[in-house]
Design a protein around this motif. Structure first.
Motif, mmCIF file in Angstrom:
data_model
loop_
_atom_site.group_PDB
_atom_site.id
_atom_site.type_symbol
_atom_site.label_atom_id
_atom_site.label_comp_id
_atom_site.label_asym_id
_atom_site.label_seq_id
_atom_site.Cartn_x
_atom_site.Cartn_y
_atom_site.Cartn_z
ATOM 1 N N GLN A 181 16.853 24.088 -10.847
ATOM 2 C CA GLN A 181 16.853 25.298 -11.967
ATOM 3 C C GLN A 181 15.639 25.890 -12.108
ATOM 4 O O GLN A 181 14.738 25.012 -12.177
ATOM 5 C CB GLN A 181 17.748 25.040 -13.198
ATOM 6 C CG GLN A 181 18.012 26.266 -14.021
ATOM 7 C CD GLN A 181 18.812 25.999 -15.134
ATOM 8 O OE1 GLN A 181 18.251 25.192 -16.157
ATOM 9 N NE2 GLN A 181 19.997 26.674 -15.277
ATOM 10 N N VAL A 182 15.555 27.093 -11.949
ATOM 11 C CA VAL A 182 14.110 28.077 -12.352
ATOM 12 C C VAL A 182 14.280 28.836 -13.695
ATOM 13 O O VAL A 182 15.398 29.158 -13.682
ATOM 14 C CB VAL A 182 13.827 28.612 -11.058
ATOM 15 C CG1 VAL A 182 12.477 29.574 -11.409
ATOM 16 C CG2 VAL A 182 13.719 27.692 -9.819
ATOM 17 N N ILE A 183 13.425 28.675 -14.404
ATOM 18 C CA ILE A 183 13.530 29.601 -15.478
ATOM 19 C C ILE A 183 12.347 30.478 -15.538
ATOM 20 O O ILE A 183 11.180 30.078 -15.260
ATOM 21 C CB ILE A 183 13.421 28.764 -16.883
ATOM 22 C CG1 ILE A 183 14.629 27.909 -17.140
ATOM 23 C CG2 ILE A 183 13.324 29.596 -18.119
ATOM 24 C CD1 ILE A 183 14.596 26.872 -18.325
ATOM 25 N N ILE A 184 12.530 31.836 -15.445
ATOM 26 C CA ILE A 184 11.549 32.743 -15.494
ATOM 27 C C ILE A 184 11.054 33.097 -16.901
ATOM 28 O O ILE A 184 12.068 33.780 -17.574
ATOM 29 C CB ILE A 184 11.852 34.007 -14.821
ATOM 30 C CG1 ILE A 184 12.476 33.467 -13.297
ATOM 31 C CG2 ILE A 184 10.735 35.133 -14.786
ATOM 32 C CD1 ILE A 184 12.822 34.610 -12.340
ATOM 33 N N ALA A 185 10.195 32.801 -17.579
ATOM 34 C CA ALA A 185 9.672 33.385 -18.913
ATOM 35 C C ALA A 185 8.354 34.024 -19.050
ATOM 36 O O ALA A 185 7.358 33.675 -19.322
ATOM 37 C CB ALA A 185 9.595 31.815 -19.641
#
Length: 338
Positions: A282-286
């Motif tokens: 999973q990738v979280i763009i923050a």
């Protein structure tokens, strides 16, 4: 690619991929989670994941050489000794439960920030005098229906006025909606103190997104943010960033701008950074929307979200400075100020 989304104080938080968990033996070269952005949003997301599952293999990628994003501080001498003084993102709203809970988790102190007194309006007639005819009242706002509700990000993206609100400046909005002077002045004051920008440089859409992250109306933001209802972390928000970025289990790579995210399969994402590929479940763009729009996503996001990222361009700049005195002499006269 099935993204989930939320908003945190103007930062974009977009999750891409499957549910968070630990990788199987066949995926040992991949991370469970990659977080893009080592600002408050990204570090908070990483902290929560590690709290819930300490065995998660997690990597934070930061394009700059330092954590914190818009949280900035400067070390200076004060009558009580050297202190870190916040010079960016120093306001904490009463509604920022996530930040308040993090401060408590890491043993930091939250206190009232006496920057402004109670906001009031003085009304009277040309013949009135200060002693007899003036009356004071709490400021009330008469916004149009566009800015009068408590919007969610989905509501904003689905609005038929999205393109107009994104392309129009607040100055134009004030003019075209015939806002009265007190409302216009209130908006300008917020823009100068909160966005560090004039009304010609910020769109009404940015106000809506701020209200969304505040879980309130634009009226609430104008009336409360930084004007009598603000809080501050006594040790500085930079101290919170330090606590988050140095916690056990967190690995951060600096000078690592992400240029592309590609879905390999429903449970595996490829992240391109400095010309190399990293894998994650999973990738979280923050990062802010304007930065997120520079990342090539495959497959692409839904059309409305893609258009929003391309068109959202907040602007503004400021020069911050801090001064210290032996004692807050102004409070002896009943004036506000830290």
């Amino acid at each position: 690619m099935s993204p989930g989304k939320t908003w945190l104080t103007g930062f974009f938080l977009l999750a891409i991929g499957g549910s968070i968990g630990t990788m199987g033996q066949s995926d040992q070269e991949a991370y469970d989670v990659i977080v893009i952005g080592a600002g408050l949003a990204g570090l908070s997301a990483a902290n929560r994941i590690l709290d819930q599952n300490p065995s998660t293999s997690l990597l934070v990628l930061e394009a700059r050489n330092v954590s914190g994003g818009r949280v900035m501080s400067h070390r200076m001498n004060t009558p009580e000794g050297p202190k870190s003084i916040d010079i960016g993102s120093q306001f904490v709203s009463l509604k920022h439960r996530g930040i308040l809970d993090l401060a408590l988790q890491f043993g930091l102190t939250v206190e009232e920030q006496p920057l402004c007194g109670e906001r009031t309006v003085i009304q009277g007639t040309p013949q009135s005098t200060v002693t007899s005819a003036f009356r004071r009242r709490k400021r009330s706002y008469t916004w149009t229906s566009n800015l009068g509700g408590s919007p969610t990000i989905d509501t904003v993206l689905a609005s038929s006025d999205l393109d107009l609100l994104a392309s129009q400046s607040c100055a134009k909005f004030i003019q075209s909606n015939n806002l009265d002077k007190s409302d216009g002045d209130g908006m300008k004051r917020l823009l100068q103190t909160f966005y560090d920008a004039p009304d010609t440089a910020v769109s009404p859409l940015q106000l809506l997104l701020t209200a969304s992250s505040e879980d309130g109306t634009v009226d609430d933001v104008l009336a409360e943010m930084g004007h009598g209802a603000g809080l501050r972390v006594k040790e500085g928000l930079a101290a919170l960033i330090d606590k988050l970025s140095t916690r056990n289990g967190l690995q951060t790579l600096y000078n690592s701008p992400v240029t592309a995210i590609t879905q390999v399969n429903p449970s595996l994402q490829s992240v391109t950074v400095n010309g190399k590929e990293l894998m994650a479940r999973q990738v979280i763009i923050a990062v802010p929307p304007a930065v997120a729009s520079n990342i090539d996503l495959s497959p692409v996001l839904p059309e409305k979200m893609t258009n929003f990222l391309r068109n959202y361009r907040p602007r503004g700049f400021a020069t911050y400075f801090a001064m210290t005195y032996a004692k807050p002499f102004w409070r002896e006269n009943g004036n506000s100020g830290q």
